[in-house]
Design a protein around this motif. Sequence first.
Motif, PDB file in Angstrom:
ATOM      1  N   GLY A  29     -12.059  -2.972 -36.638  1.00  0.00           N
ATOM      2  CA  GLY A  29     -13.033  -3.104 -37.720  1.00  0.00           C
ATOM      3  C   GLY A  29     -14.125  -2.052 -37.652  1.00  0.00           C
ATOM      4  O   GLY A  29     -14.539  -1.494 -38.675  1.00  0.00           O
ATOM      5  N   VAL A  30     -14.598  -1.762 -36.450  1.00  0.00           N
ATOM      6  CA  VAL A  30     -15.629  -0.729 -36.284  1.00  0.00           C
ATOM      7  C   VAL A  30     -15.067   0.630 -36.681  1.00  0.00           C
ATOM      8  O   VAL A  30     -15.739   1.415 -37.363  1.00  0.00           O
ATOM      9  CB  VAL A  30     -16.166  -0.723 -34.828  1.00  0.00           C
ATOM     10  N   GLN A  31     -13.831   0.916 -36.299  1.00  0.00           N
ATOM     11  CA  GLN A  31     -13.210   2.198 -36.661  1.00  0.00           C
ATOM     12  C   GLN A  31     -13.031   2.322 -38.173  1.00  0.00           C
ATOM     13  O   GLN A  31     -13.273   3.387 -38.747  1.00  0.00           O
ATOM     14  CB  GLN A  31     -11.861   2.358 -35.944  1.00  0.00           C
ATOM     15  N   LYS A  32     -12.625   1.235 -38.827  1.00  0.00           N
ATOM     16  CA  LYS A  32     -12.472   1.257 -40.288  1.00  0.00           C
ATOM     17  C   LYS A  32     -13.818   1.470 -40.960  1.00  0.00           C
ATOM     18  O   LYS A  32     -13.921   2.206 -41.940  1.00  0.00           O
ATOM     19  CB  LYS A  32     -11.850  -0.054 -40.774  1.00  0.00           C
ATOM     20  N   ALA A  33     -14.868   0.830 -40.421  1.00  0.00           N
ATOM     21  CA  ALA A  33     -16.202   0.993 -40.993  1.00  0.00           C
ATOM     22  C   ALA A  33     -16.683   2.432 -40.832  1.00  0.00           C
ATOM     23  O   ALA A  33     -17.270   3.008 -41.757  1.00  0.00           O
ATOM     24  CB  ALA A  33     -17.173   0.018 -40.336  1.00  0.00           C
ATOM     25  N   TYR A  43     -24.247  -8.672 -38.481  1.00  0.00           N
ATOM     26  CA  TYR A  43     -23.497  -9.731 -39.160  1.00  0.00           C
ATOM     27  C   TYR A  43     -22.032  -9.725 -38.747  1.00  0.00           C
ATOM     28  O   TYR A  43     -21.455 -10.760 -38.425  1.00  0.00           O
ATOM     29  CB  TYR A  43     -23.627  -9.581 -40.679  1.00  0.00           C
ATOM     30  N   GLY A  44     -21.419  -8.549 -38.724  1.00  0.00           N
ATOM     31  CA  GLY A  44     -20.013  -8.450 -38.328  1.00  0.00           C
ATOM     32  C   GLY A  44     -19.805  -8.833 -36.881  1.00  0.00           C
ATOM     33  O   GLY A  44     -18.830  -9.500 -36.531  1.00  0.00           O
ATOM     34  N   PHE A  45     -20.740  -8.437 -36.034  1.00  0.00           N
ATOM     35  CA  PHE A  45     -20.625  -8.785 -34.623  1.00  0.00           C
ATOM     36  C   PHE A  45     -20.824 -10.288 -34.417  1.00  0.00           C
ATOM     37  O   PHE A  45     -20.156 -10.898 -33.574  1.00  0.00           O
ATOM     38  CB  PHE A  45     -21.607  -7.976 -33.788  1.00  0.00           C
ATOM     39  N   LYS A 104      -2.532  -9.265 -37.865  1.00  0.00           N
ATOM     40  CA  LYS A 104      -2.575  -9.135 -39.324  1.00  0.00           C
ATOM     41  C   LYS A 104      -3.926  -8.563 -39.758  1.00  0.00           C
ATOM     42  O   LYS A 104      -3.997  -7.680 -40.604  1.00  0.00           O
ATOM     43  CB  LYS A 104      -2.341 -10.485 -39.986  1.00  0.00           C
ATOM     44  N   SER A 105      -4.997  -9.051 -39.143  1.00  0.00           N
ATOM     45  CA  SER A 105      -6.332  -8.564 -39.468  1.00  0.00           C
ATOM     46  C   SER A 105      -6.485  -7.086 -39.120  1.00  0.00           C
ATOM     47  O   SER A 105      -7.121  -6.336 -39.860  1.00  0.00           O
ATOM     48  CB  SER A 105      -7.377  -9.389 -38.718  1.00  0.00           C
ATOM     49  N   ILE A 106      -5.917  -6.671 -38.021  1.00  0.00           N
ATOM     50  CA  ILE A 106      -6.007  -5.268 -37.607  1.00  0.00           C
ATOM     51  C   ILE A 106      -5.309  -4.364 -38.624  1.00  0.00           C
ATOM     52  O   ILE A 106      -5.805  -3.291 -38.958  1.00  0.00           O
ATOM     53  CB  ILE A 106      -5.404  -5.081 -36.202  1.00  0.00           C
ATOM     54  N   TYR A 107      -4.192  -4.812 -39.167  1.00  0.00           N
ATOM     55  CA  TYR A 107      -3.430  -3.977 -40.098  1.00  0.00           C
ATOM     56  C   TYR A 107      -3.845  -4.123 -41.554  1.00  0.00           C
ATOM     57  O   TYR A 107      -3.301  -3.428 -42.408  1.00  0.00           O
ATOM     58  CB  TYR A 107      -1.929  -4.242 -39.946  1.00  0.00           C
ATOM     59  N   GLU A 108      -4.793  -5.004 -41.855  1.00  0.00           N
ATOM     60  CA  GLU A 108      -5.278  -5.104 -43.227  1.00  0.00           C
ATOM     61  C   GLU A 108      -6.008  -3.825 -43.604  1.00  0.00           C
ATOM     62  O   GLU A 108      -6.680  -3.213 -42.773  1.00  0.00           O
ATOM     63  CB  GLU A 108      -6.248  -6.282 -43.372  1.00  0.00           C
ATOM     64  N   LYS A 109      -5.886  -3.460 -44.842  1.00  0.00           N
ATOM     65  CA  LYS A 109      -6.558  -2.261 -45.316  1.00  0.00           C
ATOM     66  C   LYS A 109      -8.030  -2.570 -45.560  1.00  0.00           C
ATOM     67  O   LYS A 109      -8.379  -3.562 -46.197  1.00  0.00           O
ATOM     68  CB  LYS A 109      -5.924  -1.756 -46.603  1.00  0.00           C
TER      69      LYS A 109
END
Length: 160
Positions: A29-33, A43-45, A104-109
């Motif tokens: 998630g951090v990398q996608k952000a 908030y995400g953390f 699944k969450s890791i591979y979500e766009k």
Amino acid sequence: MEKIILTLCIYFVINIEVFLIVMADLWSGVQKAKKNNVARSSYGFKRTVGKLGRYYNVMFALMVLDSMQLTCIWYLTTYHNYNIPFFPFISLLGAFGLSLIEVKSIYEKAEDKQRFHEAGALITTIAKNRTDIEQIAKEVHEYLNSQKQNDEKTNNDTAA
């Protein structure tokens, strides 16, 4: 006694696996952000910490079920000469299920999640301005234009 210590080691490894897969999702998630130039916020953390709490509540409940199952296996093995493996199958299946959710969450766009949040913001704006038709039309028009620009940018990025 040896079986109990081995089972406790298996529980430990299963729980560490759940922790590591959640951390992999956090890293993803951090990398996608970063890739999408989205600010990382507490908030995400906090959501990740909350997720860990929920997951470990589930793992604790599964461990209790496994303890009952292992007690039955011990009884059947000791007093009735059954030969059933002394293994925490329920906790292993639970950890496997939680891991599938995280993969699944890791591979979500990230773009799909961003569109969902933008649509929610549009709905909130419409609700706030429900009496002002012109303002609603303006907000919808801006939203559609921004989506069109994003789609064009995505198409140009993939074509390059």
